[in-house]
Motif scaffolding. Sequence first.
Motif, mmCIF file in Angstrom:
data_model
loop_
_atom_site.group_PDB
_atom_site.id
_atom_site.type_symbol
_atom_site.label_atom_id
_atom_site.label_comp_id
_atom_site.label_asym_id
_atom_site.label_seq_id
_atom_site.Cartn_x
_atom_site.Cartn_y
_atom_site.Cartn_z
ATOM 1 N N LEU A 1 0.752 -1.099 0.230
ATOM 2 C CA LEU A 1 -0.153 0.249 -0.058
ATOM 3 C C LEU A 1 1.243 1.321 0.008
ATOM 4 N N GLY A 2 2.451 1.141 0.642
ATOM 5 C CA GLY A 2 2.627 2.378 0.689
ATOM 6 C C GLY A 2 2.981 3.415 1.992
ATOM 7 N N SER A 3 1.670 2.641 3.477
ATOM 8 C CA SER A 3 1.610 3.481 4.139
ATOM 9 C C SER A 3 1.602 2.633 5.050
ATOM 10 N N ASN A 4 2.176 3.178 6.176
ATOM 11 C CA ASN A 4 2.299 2.481 7.310
ATOM 12 C C ASN A 4 3.059 1.271 7.678
ATOM 13 N N GLN A 5 3.990 1.078 6.880
ATOM 14 C CA GLN A 5 5.298 0.308 7.002
ATOM 15 C C GLN A 5 5.831 0.281 8.239
ATOM 16 N N LYS A 6 6.340 1.530 8.679
ATOM 17 C CA LYS A 6 6.617 1.255 9.723
ATOM 18 C C LYS A 6 6.412 1.063 11.312
ATOM 19 N N PHE A 7 4.850 2.018 11.072
ATOM 20 C CA PHE A 7 4.591 0.793 12.628
ATOM 21 C C PHE A 7 4.067 -0.640 12.460
ATOM 22 N N ALA A 8 3.920 -0.876 10.768
ATOM 23 C CA ALA A 8 3.410 -2.678 10.221
ATOM 24 C C ALA A 8 4.371 -3.198 10.964
ATOM 25 N N ASN A 9 5.431 -3.280 10.975
ATOM 26 C CA ASN A 9 6.803 -3.595 11.430
ATOM 27 C C ASN A 9 7.308 -3.657 12.724
ATOM 28 N N GLU A 10 7.097 -2.525 13.313
ATOM 29 C CA GLU A 10 7.094 -2.535 15.040
ATOM 30 C C GLU A 10 6.226 -3.262 15.174
ATOM 31 N N HIS A 11 5.286 -3.309 14.707
ATOM 32 C CA HIS A 11 3.335 -4.424 15.574
ATOM 33 C C HIS A 11 4.570 -5.284 15.173
ATOM 34 N N ARG A 12 4.737 -6.107 14.470
ATOM 35 C CA ARG A 12 4.886 -7.421 14.241
ATOM 36 C C ARG A 12 6.612 -8.061 14.426
ATOM 37 N N ASP A 13 7.343 -6.712 15.111
ATOM 38 C CA ASP A 13 8.872 -6.910 16.284
ATOM 39 C C ASP A 13 8.500 -7.747 17.168
ATOM 40 N N VAL A 14 7.606 -6.649 17.909
ATOM 41 C CA VAL A 14 7.112 -7.100 19.210
ATOM 42 C C VAL A 14 6.664 -8.774 19.268
ATOM 43 N N ILE A 15 5.400 -8.805 18.276
ATOM 44 C CA ILE A 15 4.391 -9.390 18.258
ATOM 45 C C ILE A 15 5.794 -11.085 18.045
ATOM 46 N N ALA A 16 6.712 -10.717 17.288
ATOM 47 C CA ALA A 16 7.981 -11.555 16.720
ATOM 48 C C ALA A 16 8.351 -12.532 18.179
ATOM 49 N N GLU A 17 8.902 -10.837 18.764
ATOM 50 C CA GLU A 17 9.337 -11.193 20.161
ATOM 51 C C GLU A 17 9.015 -11.993 21.323
ATOM 52 N N PHE A 18 7.348 -11.541 21.492
ATOM 53 C CA PHE A 18 6.776 -11.964 22.687
ATOM 54 C C PHE A 18 5.197 -12.523 22.310
ATOM 55 N N GLY A 19 5.491 -13.111 21.308
ATOM 56 C CA GLY A 19 3.862 -13.346 20.938
ATOM 57 C C GLY A 19 2.713 -13.087 21.533
ATOM 58 N N ARG A 20 2.632 -11.554 21.816
ATOM 59 C CA ARG A 20 1.431 -10.569 22.244
ATOM 60 C C ARG A 20 1.867 -9.060 22.422
ATOM 61 N N PHE A 21 0.832 -8.747 22.719
ATOM 62 C CA PHE A 21 1.541 -7.127 22.667
ATOM 63 C C PHE A 21 1.575 -6.959 24.236
ATOM 64 N N PRO A 22 2.456 -6.304 25.346
ATOM 65 C CA PRO A 22 2.452 -6.663 26.265
ATOM 66 C C PRO A 22 1.539 -5.583 27.003
ATOM 67 N N HIS A 23 1.754 -3.746 25.982
ATOM 68 C CA HIS A 23 0.827 -3.181 26.831
ATOM 69 C C HIS A 23 -0.894 -4.023 27.010
ATOM 70 N N ARG A 24 -1.107 -4.499 26.394
ATOM 71 C CA ARG A 24 -2.345 -5.354 26.692
ATOM 72 C C ARG A 24 -2.614 -5.935 28.450
ATOM 73 N N ASN A 25 -0.920 -6.440 28.858
ATOM 74 C CA ASN A 25 -1.375 -7.882 29.902
ATOM 75 C C ASN A 25 -2.405 -6.912 31.016
ATOM 76 N N LYS A 26 -1.752 -5.804 31.209
ATOM 77 C CA LYS A 26 -3.254 -5.219 32.643
ATOM 78 C C LYS A 26 -4.667 -5.142 32.440
ATOM 79 N N ILE A 27 -5.273 -5.084 31.133
ATOM 80 C CA ILE A 27 -6.546 -4.623 30.988
ATOM 81 C C ILE A 27 -7.094 -6.333 30.837
ATOM 82 N N LEU A 28 -5.985 -7.270 30.516
ATOM 83 C CA LEU A 28 -6.204 -8.498 30.155
ATOM 84 C C LEU A 28 -5.973 -9.330 31.112
ATOM 85 N N GLY A 29 -5.770 -9.090 32.239
ATOM 86 C CA GLY A 29 -4.819 -9.849 33.416
ATOM 87 C C GLY A 29 -4.253 -10.039 33.015
ATOM 88 N N ARG A 30 -3.246 -9.989 32.137
ATOM 89 C CA ARG A 30 -2.445 -11.383 31.726
ATOM 90 C C ARG A 30 -0.652 -10.802 32.588
#
Length: 179
Positions: free
Chosen positions: A134-163
Amino acid sequence: MLLTWTDEILRFWFDELDSKDWWNKNDATDELITERFFELWEEQKSRTVDDFLTAPETALAATILFDQFPRNMFRDSADAFSTDHLAQQIAERAVDLELDEKLPEEQRAFLYMPFMHAEDIQLQNKSVTLFTRLGSNQKFANEHRDVIAEFGRFPHRNKILGRQFRPGEQDAIDAGARW
């Protein structure tokens, strides 16, 4: 002229809101979305994925309804992610059917957002591919993917999801992974 629910969502999202309303926390926007679309979200979330694949605009509106709106309506609660699975399935099928190709680029980005929000590495890889094409949001897409590649989840969701936090997750949040 009576608008369909699809028209109402698309008009609201792309014409009534400013792009800063999409990305910035704003209590007034959250309240407006809740007031205007909560009942629709409740009504539509029990439908099947195929119900939303009749047209590109329907798939897009449903994706916004199930992916974007809950993040506003239920900000800082687990319900913010409660229909992510539905948005992801709609987006996947819409892309498979090439419905995305019939949407303007700005709108297409929102059809792809459920991939970026997914706690699934395969969907994250698809996000990177789609946003790069698409030619947009690549930086954010890569950053999100890298977090999932490292942790398998988004750590910032832990508190509200009780993890429980795993090693390194708080450090990732402190370093900026808090979207």
